[in-house]
Design a protein around this motif. Structure first.
Motif, PDB file in Angstrom:
ATOM      1  N   SER A   1      38.236  35.940  32.244  1.00 48.37           N
ATOM      2  CA  SER A   1      37.916  35.457  33.030  1.00 48.37           C
ATOM      3  C   SER A   1      38.680  34.227  33.611  1.00 48.37           C
ATOM      4  O   SER A   1      39.613  34.333  34.471  1.00 48.37           O
ATOM      5  N   THR A   2      39.199  33.191  32.720  1.00 47.02           N
ATOM      6  CA  THR A   2      39.888  32.298  32.973  1.00 47.02           C
ATOM      7  C   THR A   2      41.895  33.076  32.292  1.00 47.02           C
ATOM      8  O   THR A   2      42.574  31.514  33.258  1.00 47.02           O
ATOM      9  N   GLY A   3      42.492  33.616  32.268  1.00 48.94           N
ATOM     10  CA  GLY A   3      43.645  34.772  32.128  1.00 48.94           C
ATOM     11  C   GLY A   3      44.434  35.081  33.141  1.00 48.94           C
ATOM     12  O   GLY A   3      43.181  35.112  34.685  1.00 48.94           O
ATOM     13  N   TYR A   4      45.056  35.639  33.008  1.00 50.42           N
ATOM     14  CA  TYR A   4      45.750  35.927  34.701  1.00 50.42           C
ATOM     15  C   TYR A   4      45.361  37.567  34.750  1.00 50.42           C
ATOM     16  O   TYR A   4      45.072  37.400  36.200  1.00 50.42           O
ATOM     17  N   LEU A   5      44.959  38.908  33.842  1.00 50.32           N
ATOM     18  CA  LEU A   5      44.678  39.225  34.608  1.00 50.32           C
ATOM     19  C   LEU A   5      43.202  39.312  34.737  1.00 50.32           C
ATOM     20  O   LEU A   5      42.694  40.035  36.371  1.00 50.32           O
ATOM     21  N   GLY A   6      42.481  38.935  34.316  1.00 49.76           N
ATOM     22  CA  GLY A   6      40.929  38.550  34.202  1.00 49.76           C
ATOM     23  C   GLY A   6      40.817  37.920  35.853  1.00 49.76           C
ATOM     24  O   GLY A   6      39.844  38.376  36.550  1.00 49.76           O
TER      25      GLY A   6
ATOM     26  N   VAL B   1      33.399  32.369  28.739  1.00 40.64           N
ATOM     27  CA  VAL B   1      34.364  31.171  29.487  1.00 40.64           C
ATOM     28  C   VAL B   1      34.355  30.552  27.429  1.00 40.64           C
ATOM     29  O   VAL B   1      33.648  29.557  26.955  1.00 40.64           O
ATOM     30  N   ARG B   2      35.747  30.358  27.257  1.00 40.71           N
ATOM     31  CA  ARG B   2      35.203  28.946  26.164  1.00 40.71           C
ATOM     32  C   ARG B   2      35.925  27.543  25.965  1.00 40.71           C
ATOM     33  O   ARG B   2      36.394  27.104  27.854  1.00 40.71           O
ATOM     34  N   ALA B   3      34.119  27.331  26.480  1.00 42.29           N
ATOM     35  CA  ALA B   3      34.188  26.327  27.044  1.00 42.29           C
ATOM     36  C   ALA B   3      33.175  24.254  25.979  1.00 42.29           C
ATOM     37  O   ALA B   3      32.423  25.861  25.542  1.00 42.29           O
TER      38      ALA B   3
ATOM     39  N   GLU C   1      34.492  24.427  35.977  1.00 48.23           N
ATOM     40  CA  GLU C   1      36.353  24.112  36.686  1.00 48.23           C
ATOM     41  C   GLU C   1      36.788  24.633  35.548  1.00 48.23           C
ATOM     42  O   GLU C   1      37.735  25.011  36.454  1.00 48.23           O
ATOM     43  N   ARG C   2      36.687  25.263  34.481  1.00 48.79           N
ATOM     44  CA  ARG C   2      38.068  26.719  34.226  1.00 48.79           C
ATOM     45  C   ARG C   2      37.720  27.021  34.948  1.00 48.79           C
ATOM     46  O   ARG C   2      38.977  28.360  35.254  1.00 48.79           O
ATOM     47  N   LEU C   3      36.226  27.784  35.236  1.00 50.11           N
ATOM     48  CA  LEU C   3      37.180  28.948  35.992  1.00 50.11           C
ATOM     49  C   LEU C   3      37.326  29.266  37.012  1.00 50.11           C
ATOM     50  O   LEU C   3      37.989  29.519  37.909  1.00 50.11           O
TER      51      LEU C   3
ATOM     52  N   GLY D   1      31.380  30.518  24.955  1.00 42.62           N
ATOM     53  CA  GLY D   1      31.765  31.694  23.614  1.00 42.62           C
ATOM     54  C   GLY D   1      32.968  31.434  23.789  1.00 42.62           C
ATOM     55  O   GLY D   1      33.815  31.750  24.143  1.00 42.62           O
ATOM     56  N   ASP D   2      33.444  32.214  22.263  1.00 43.10           N
ATOM     57  CA  ASP D   2      34.593  32.405  21.423  1.00 43.10           C
ATOM     58  C   ASP D   2      34.580  33.508  20.839  1.00 43.10           C
ATOM     59  O   ASP D   2      33.888  33.461  20.061  1.00 43.10           O
ATOM     60  N   LEU D   3      35.727  35.171  20.865  1.00 42.49           N
ATOM     61  CA  LEU D   3      35.907  35.734  20.628  1.00 42.49           C
ATOM     62  C   LEU D   3      35.431  35.725  19.455  1.00 42.49           C
ATOM     63  O   LEU D   3      35.237  36.695  18.506  1.00 42.49           O
ATOM     64  N   THR D   4      35.784  34.712  18.699  1.00 43.16           N
ATOM     65  CA  THR D   4      36.946  35.111  17.470  1.00 43.16           C
ATOM     66  C   THR D   4      35.541  34.450  15.836  1.00 43.16           C
ATOM     67  O   THR D   4      35.609  34.341  15.179  1.00 43.16           O
TER      68      THR D   4
HETATM   69  N1  LIG Z   1      49.770  40.148  32.340  1.00 48.28           N
HETATM   70  C1  LIG Z   1      49.357  41.871  33.234  1.00 48.28           C
HETATM   71  O1  LIG Z   1      49.923  41.086  34.034  1.00 48.28           O
HETATM   72  C2  LIG Z   1      49.133  42.682  32.345  1.00 48.28           C
HETATM   73  C3  LIG Z   1      49.195  43.508  32.638  1.00 48.28           C
HETATM   74  C4  LIG Z   1      48.496  44.718  31.513  1.00 48.28           C
HETATM   75  C5  LIG Z   1      48.110  44.370  30.822  1.00 48.28           C
HETATM   76  N2  LIG Z   1      47.695  43.292  30.488  1.00 48.28           N
HETATM   77  C6  LIG Z   1      47.064  42.535  29.008  1.00 48.28           C
HETATM   78  O2  LIG Z   1      45.766  42.310  29.338  1.00 48.28           O
HETATM   79  C7  LIG Z   1      45.257  41.168  28.644  1.00 48.28           C
HETATM   80  C8  LIG Z   1      45.174  39.927  29.089  1.00 48.28           C
HETATM   81  O3  LIG Z   1      46.755  39.867  29.603  1.00 48.28           O
HETATM   82  P1  LIG Z   1      46.854  38.223  30.162  1.00 48.28           P
HETATM   83  O4  LIG Z   1      47.987  37.799  31.413  1.00 48.28           O
HETATM   84  O5  LIG Z   1      45.448  37.974  31.096  1.00 48.28           O
HETATM   85  O6  LIG Z   1      46.255  36.921  29.468  1.00 48.28           O
HETATM   86  P2  LIG Z   1      46.421  35.445  29.680  1.00 48.28           P
HETATM   87  O7  LIG Z   1      46.895  35.150  30.598  1.00 48.28           O
HETATM   88  O8  LIG Z   1      47.361  35.424  28.307  1.00 48.28           O
HETATM   89  O9  LIG Z   1      44.950  35.486  29.225  1.00 48.28           O
HETATM   90  C9  LIG Z   1      44.069  35.588  28.185  1.00 48.28           C
HETATM   91  C10 LIG Z   1      42.051  35.406  27.973  1.00 48.28           C
HETATM   92  O10 LIG Z   1      42.133  35.996  27.331  1.00 48.28           O
HETATM   93  C11 LIG Z   1      41.231  35.120  26.537  1.00 48.28           C
HETATM   94  N3  LIG Z   1      40.770  34.264  25.302  1.00 48.28           N
HETATM   95  C12 LIG Z   1      41.767  34.400  24.647  1.00 48.28           C
HETATM   96  N4  LIG Z   1      41.530  33.708  22.747  1.00 48.28           N
HETATM   97  C13 LIG Z   1      40.289  33.844  23.408  1.00 48.28           C
HETATM   98  C14 LIG Z   1      38.949  33.957  22.405  1.00 48.28           C
HETATM   99  N5  LIG Z   1      39.271  33.459  21.350  1.00 48.28           N
HETATM  100  N6  LIG Z   1      37.587  33.679  22.674  1.00 48.28           N
HETATM  101  C15 LIG Z   1      37.638  34.113  24.348  1.00 48.28           C
HETATM  102  N7  LIG Z   1      38.676  34.493  25.247  1.00 48.28           N
HETATM  103  C16 LIG Z   1      39.892  34.119  24.533  1.00 48.28           C
HETATM  104  C17 LIG Z   1      41.625  33.476  27.581  1.00 48.28           C
HETATM  105  O11 LIG Z   1      41.095  32.208  27.764  1.00 48.28           O
HETATM  106  P3  LIG Z   1      41.124  30.717  27.855  1.00 48.28           P
HETATM  107  O12 LIG Z   1      41.201  30.521  29.018  1.00 48.28           O
HETATM  108  O13 LIG Z   1      40.291  29.655  27.221  1.00 48.28           O
HETATM  109  O14 LIG Z   1      42.557  30.905  26.384  1.00 48.28           O
HETATM  110  C18 LIG Z   1      42.401  33.798  28.965  1.00 48.28           C
HETATM  111  O15 LIG Z   1      41.216  33.777  29.726  1.00 48.28           O
HETATM  112  C19 LIG Z   1      46.743  41.609  27.395  1.00 48.28           C
HETATM  113  O16 LIG Z   1      45.959  42.335  26.520  1.00 48.28           O
HETATM  114  C20 LIG Z   1      48.000  41.647  28.360  1.00 48.28           C
HETATM  115  O17 LIG Z   1      48.459  43.142  27.385  1.00 48.28           O
HETATM  116  C21 LIG Z   1      47.756  42.336  30.701  1.00 48.28           C
END
Ligand SMILES: NC(=O)c1ccc[n+]([C@@H]2O[C@H](COP(=O)([O-])OP(=O)(O)OC[C@H]3O[C@@H](n4cnc5c(N)ncnc54)[C@H](OP(=O)(O)O)[C@@H]3O)[C@@H](O)[C@H]2O)c1
Length: 180
Positions: free
Chosen positions: A8-13, A32-34, A42-44, A70-73
């Motif tokens: 959820s803190t990532g681009y797509l999420g 969320v990792r924190a 705050e990260r969210l 938590g952490d996925l790994t």
């Molecule tokens: N962006 C696009 O346009 C798009 C389009 C189609 C498909 N996708 C796919 O969607 C997926 C995500 O892409 P994205 O662009 O959103 O990537 P991103 O912005 O890098 O976000 C990655 C997310 O995964 C989390 N994450 C990474 N490692 C983690 C861990 N060990 N434990 C818990 N959370 C973890 C990150 O958390 P932190 O904030 O803590 O690092 C972040 O919330 C990928 O598989 C990508 O191929 C993306």
């Protein structure tokens, strides 16, 4: 019941979470990792401020959003046992969109994308075995569209066989595999 969302803190999420909060009524369990509750909030907020003003975000945070730090790994995302039970008992759908796109570290990609996804599958199995999983969805790599499948369509027996074989392991000679 809630939808469990990773990434959820990532681009797509962040787009996904914003859409779910605005256009649907379900509660969300967010991984969320924190290192603290405050940092997680705050990260969210940093990831969702593009979509909401603060009062709206705060409203959702106090009503429909439940953060699991938590952490996925890590095994069971590194959550304390009681938190993992709460997560499993309150989840009926899963959207897994966390990933590591770090092309400089194959080890990180393997741990997050493979091992982390297996952790999510373990949660899905637990939810499915207890009360049935309503929805499972994950974004595919390389620009292919989001795929959503009803759990009945999934090959649960293959996953169960893999899971019952114990923790995922790789040949000790594989330098990419995180030792645990
Ligand atoms: N962006 C696009 O346009 C798009 C389009 C189609 C498909 N996708 C796919 O969607 C997926 C995500 O892409 P994205 O662009 O959103 O990537 P991103 O912005 O890098 O976000 C990655 C997310 O995964 C989390 N994450 C990474 N490692 C983690 C861990 N060990 N434990 C818990 N959370 C973890 C990150 O958390 P932190 O904030 O803590 O690092 C972040 O919330 C990928 O598989 C990508 O191929 C993306």
């Amino acid at each position: 019941m809630a939808i469990f969302v990773t990434g959820s803190t990532g681009y797509l999420g962040s787009y996904l979470v914003a859409g779910l909060l605005r256009e649907h009524r379900e509660s969300l369990n967010l991984l969320v990792r924190a290192s603290s509750k405050q940092e997680a909030r705050e990260r969210l907020w940093r990831s969702l401020q593009l979509h909401f003003d603060f009062p709206e975000f705060f409203d959702y945070l106090n009503s429909r959003v439940h953060i699991f730090r938590g952490d996925l790994t890590s095994l069971r995302f590194g959550l304390p046992e009681e938190d993992y039970v709460v997560l499993a008992d309150s989840t009926d759908s899963i959207i897994h969109c966390a990933a590591s796109l770090n092309r400089k570290s194959e080890k990180q990609c393997l741990n997050v994308n493979l091992r982390g996804s297996l952790e999510v599958i373990q949660l899905a199995r637990r939810v499915h075995d207890r009360k049935g999983l309503r929805r499972w969805c994950y974004p595919l790599m390389e620009g292919r569209p989001l795929e959503a499948r009803a759990p009945r369509e999934l090959d649960w027996s293959a996953q169960a066989a893999r899971a019952s074989a114990g923790p995922v392991s790789a040949p000790p000679s594989d330098p990419l595999w995180r030792s645990s």
